[in-house]
Design an enzyme around this catalytic site. Structure first.
Site, short mmCIF file in Angstrom:
data_model
loop_
_atom_site.label_atom_id
_atom_site.label_comp_id
_atom_site.label_asym_id
_atom_site.label_seq_id
_atom_site.Cartn_x
_atom_site.Cartn_y
_atom_site.Cartn_z
N ARG A 183 -4.76 -19.20 -0.66
CA ARG A 183 -4.81 -19.69 0.73
C ARG A 183 -5.90 -20.73 0.90
O ARG A 183 -5.72 -21.73 1.57
CB ARG A 183 -5.13 -18.51 1.66
N LYS A 198 1.32 -2.43 -2.83
CA LYS A 198 1.42 -0.96 -2.75
C LYS A 198 1.15 -0.48 -1.33
O LYS A 198 0.26 0.33 -1.06
CB LYS A 198 0.44 -0.31 -3.73
N ALA A 212 -7.50 -3.43 -11.18
CA ALA A 212 -7.52 -4.83 -11.57
C ALA A 212 -8.66 -5.18 -12.52
O ALA A 212 -8.44 -5.77 -13.59
CB ALA A 212 -7.58 -5.72 -10.32
N LYS A 269 0.01 7.36 -3.69
CA LYS A 269 -1.21 7.70 -4.44
C LYS A 269 -2.45 7.18 -3.72
O LYS A 269 -3.53 7.73 -3.81
CB LYS A 269 -1.12 7.17 -5.88
N ASN A 283 -9.26 2.39 -2.07
CA ASN A 283 -8.85 3.54 -1.26
C ASN A 283 -9.81 4.70 -1.46
O ASN A 283 -10.22 5.37 -0.50
CB ASN A 283 -7.42 3.94 -1.60
N GLU A 330 -5.07 -0.46 1.00
CA GLU A 330 -3.74 -0.33 1.62
C GLU A 330 -3.51 1.02 2.28
O GLU A 330 -2.76 1.12 3.25
CB GLU A 330 -2.66 -0.56 0.54
N1 LIG Z 1 -6.79 -4.65 -6.82
C1 LIG Z 1 -6.14 -3.78 -7.57
O1 LIG Z 1 -6.71 -3.10 -8.43
C2 LIG Z 1 -4.67 -3.61 -7.37
C3 LIG Z 1 -4.06 -4.01 -6.18
N2 LIG Z 1 -2.71 -3.83 -6.03
C4 LIG Z 1 -2.05 -4.27 -4.80
O2 LIG Z 1 -2.08 -5.69 -4.73
C5 LIG Z 1 -1.92 -6.08 -3.39
C6 LIG Z 1 -2.92 -7.18 -3.12
O3 LIG Z 1 -4.16 -6.56 -3.08
P1 LIG Z 1 -5.48 -7.09 -3.81
O4 LIG Z 1 -5.23 -8.34 -4.60
O5 LIG Z 1 -6.08 -5.96 -4.51
O6 LIG Z 1 -6.32 -7.43 -2.49
P2 LIG Z 1 -7.64 -8.28 -2.35
O7 LIG Z 1 -8.28 -7.79 -1.11
O8 LIG Z 1 -8.35 -8.26 -3.64
O9 LIG Z 1 -7.09 -9.77 -2.11
C7 LIG Z 1 -6.23 -10.02 -1.05
C8 LIG Z 1 -5.93 -11.50 -1.09
O10 LIG Z 1 -5.00 -11.78 -0.04
C9 LIG Z 1 -5.51 -12.86 0.71
N3 LIG Z 1 -5.03 -12.74 2.08
C10 LIG Z 1 -5.56 -12.03 3.10
N4 LIG Z 1 -4.81 -12.19 4.21
C11 LIG Z 1 -3.78 -13.01 3.87
C12 LIG Z 1 -2.67 -13.56 4.56
N5 LIG Z 1 -2.46 -13.27 5.84
N6 LIG Z 1 -1.82 -14.35 3.88
C13 LIG Z 1 -2.03 -14.64 2.59
N7 LIG Z 1 -3.06 -14.16 1.85
C14 LIG Z 1 -3.92 -13.36 2.51
C15 LIG Z 1 -7.02 -12.77 0.60
O11 LIG Z 1 -7.60 -14.02 0.86
C16 LIG Z 1 -7.17 -12.36 -0.86
O12 LIG Z 1 -7.13 -13.49 -1.69
C17 LIG Z 1 -2.13 -4.81 -2.54
O13 LIG Z 1 -0.90 -4.35 -2.05
C18 LIG Z 1 -2.70 -3.81 -3.55
O14 LIG Z 1 -2.33 -2.46 -3.25
C19 LIG Z 1 -1.92 -3.28 -7.02
C20 LIG Z 1 -2.49 -2.88 -8.20
C21 LIG Z 1 -3.89 -3.03 -8.45
O1 LIG Z 2 -3.42 0.28 -7.25
C1 LIG Z 2 -4.49 0.30 -7.81
C2 LIG Z 2 -4.66 0.90 -9.17
O2 LIG Z 2 -3.42 1.14 -9.77
C3 LIG Z 2 -5.72 -0.17 -7.13
O3 LIG Z 2 -6.11 0.88 -6.28
P1 LIG Z 2 -6.93 0.54 -4.97
O4 LIG Z 2 -6.01 -0.30 -4.12
O5 LIG Z 2 -7.27 1.88 -4.39
O6 LIG Z 2 -8.14 -0.23 -5.41
#
Ligand SMILES: NC(=O)C1=CN([C@@H]2O[C@H](COP(=O)(O)OP(=O)(O)OC[C@H]3O[C@@H](n4cnc5c(N)ncnc54)[C@H](O)[C@@H]3O)[C@@H](O)[C@H]2O)C=CC1
Ligand SMILES: O=C(CO)COP(=O)(O)O
Length: 378
Positions: free
Chosen positions: A42, A117, A151, A202, A267, A292
């Site tokens: 973004r 998720k 991540a 989860k 979480n 989430e």
């Molecule tokens: N971080 C992790 O370990 C993992 C995360 N996930 C999932 O990945 C998905 C993304 O989460 P994360 O990358 O972890 O979150 P994050 O908080 O690390 O990053 C979120 C990103 O989305 C952007 N963003 C915020 N509002 C926005 C909007 N309105 N439009 C476009 N972009 C926007 C932010 O600027 C940021 O770059 C979630 O559903 C999470 O559950 C899945 C597996 C692992």
């Molecule tokens: O989905 C994830 C690990 O598999 C990341 O978990 P959190 O969103 O709780 O950081």
């Protein structure tokens, strides 16, 4: 050891929408597997940092990204020629993003893979359902990725696995061949419902575990909540069309273990702050990344009520979030449960008198009736 570069997905042109911790990490996974990766960020300054410095210092401090990874804040450039499109924005922002990018996303038949998720707070829909609804696209084009995937550990190339689910085996296989390298292996299944709900549910149990941690309880309480939490997850998912075995796999048990055990989990961290006595608004303010589970609790409990599934642990999370319960009272069971001894039951097929079997026949009949496509439940 020189990492073995996988050849299966090498050269596949991929786009990732969302440059947070998971989108950036998944871009590294794909690039390390030989794919061409263009990320959409973004913020122009973040796109520049990723493209030029090969860093994302806010979300992945200290991690060097592959030299081949590119990033842009121009969505047209990110999606140009993409053969696979990965979505990794906060779940509650997905629909608006799809509305913004709809023309570009519907002008291609490239598979769309959800890395998210959550469930949509206003509708309770899973991310794949929001994608199919908003783009009016063929469900066979949609896949989801989930599993024990913290991540930062993956960005540091610590080995793990994930599962790619799609109603189309061909789509799942194609994505799994691309999302694979020497430290990341993708398995496949066709149970999109179970794979998505595993990742969503989860998070809720992880919030409960964080609360327990914040209160100061030990391993017995955590182990009891994880064990009973998996029962709640499976009962809910099976009642909503999932296959039980999916919740015993990477997207269910695997991700539950990783997320409940790790301080890296947002979480888990949010739960810990709640257990320490912070109010919901204070917790949200302190979280600089997406948790989430906080937005999924209410729609999941609504769906649980509609499908007549009892989720005492998730109900307690809601009560703590709402300030209606002292976090120190959290337990693997609702203290308001009647004191009739409850059978432990872990076989979910019996949860609803064999309803899972009935639903399996119904799903098969629906697929037959719809010419091989599943029922509306995907
Ligand atoms: N971080 C992790 O370990 C993992 C995360 N996930 C999932 O990945 C998905 C993304 O989460 P994360 O990358 O972890 O979150 P994050 O908080 O690390 O990053 C979120 C990103 O989305 C952007 N963003 C915020 N509002 C926005 C909007 N309105 N439009 C476009 N972009 C926007 C932010 O600027 C940021 O770059 C979630 O559903 C999470 O559950 C899945 C597996 C692992
Ligand atoms: O989905 C994830 C690990 O598999 C990341 O978990 P959190 O969103 O709780 O950081």
């Amino acid at each position: 050891m020189t990492p073995r570069r996988t050849t299966a997905g090498a050269g596949t042109r991929t786009a990732i929408i969302g440059a947070g911790s998971w989108g950036t990490t998944f871009g590294k996974v794909l690039a390390d597997g030989g794919a061409q990766v263009t990320m959409w960020a973004r913020r122009p300054e973040l796109a520049q940092e990723i493209s030029e410095a090969k860093r994302n210092s806010k979300y992945l401090p200290g991690v060097n990204l592959p030299r081949t990874i590119a990033a842009t804040h121009e969505i047209e450039r990110a999606l140009d020629g993409a053969e696979q499109i990965y979505l990794s924005v906060p779940s509650q922002t997905l629909r608006d993003n799809l509305k913004t990018f709809r023309a570009l996303l519907t002008s291609t038949n490239a598979p769309i893979i959800s890395l998210m998720k959550g469930v949509e707070r206003s509708t309770g829909l899973r991310m794949s359902q929001v994608i199919e609804q908003e783009l009016e696209c063929d469900p066979m084009r949609v896949a989801v990725a989930s599993g024990p995937n913290l991540a930062l550990e993956i960005a540091r190339e610590q080995p793990t696995a994930a599962v790619i689910a799609s109603r189309s085996q061909e789509t799942a296989d194609a994505v799994a061949r691309t999302a694979r390298n020497h430290y990341f292996r993708s398995f496949v299944n066709t149970d999109v419902i179970g794979t998505e709900f595993g990742g969503v549910l989860k998070n809720l149990i992880a919030v409960a575990i964080g609360i327990v941690d914040g209160v100061g309880y030990g391993e017995n309480t955590k182990a009891s909540i994880i064990t009973r939490g998996l029962v709640e997850m499976t009962d809910f998912a099976v009642a909503n069309g999932a296959r039980q075995e999916t919740l015993q796999g990477l997207a269910g048990l695997g991700d539950l273990i990783a997320t409940c055990q790790s301080p890296l989990s947002r979480n888990n961290t949010a739960g810990r702050l709640l257990g320490q006595g912070y109010g919901f608004q204070d917790v949200v303010k302190q979280m600089n990344q997406t948790a989430e589970g906080l937005a999924s609790v209410t729609p999941i409990l609504q769906l649980a009520h509609e499908s007549d599934v009892h989720m005492p642990i998730v109900e307690q999370v809601k009560m703590v979030l709402d300030g209606r319960m002292d976090p120190r009272r959290i337990a693997p069971h609702l203290t308001t449960d009647d004191d009739t001894p409850q059978e432990e039951r872990t076989n979910h097929g019996a949860a609803d008198g064999g309803g899972a079997l009935r639903r399996a026949f119904q799903r098969a009949f629906d697929q037959f009736r719809n010419g091989g496509r599943g029922a509306g439940g995907h």
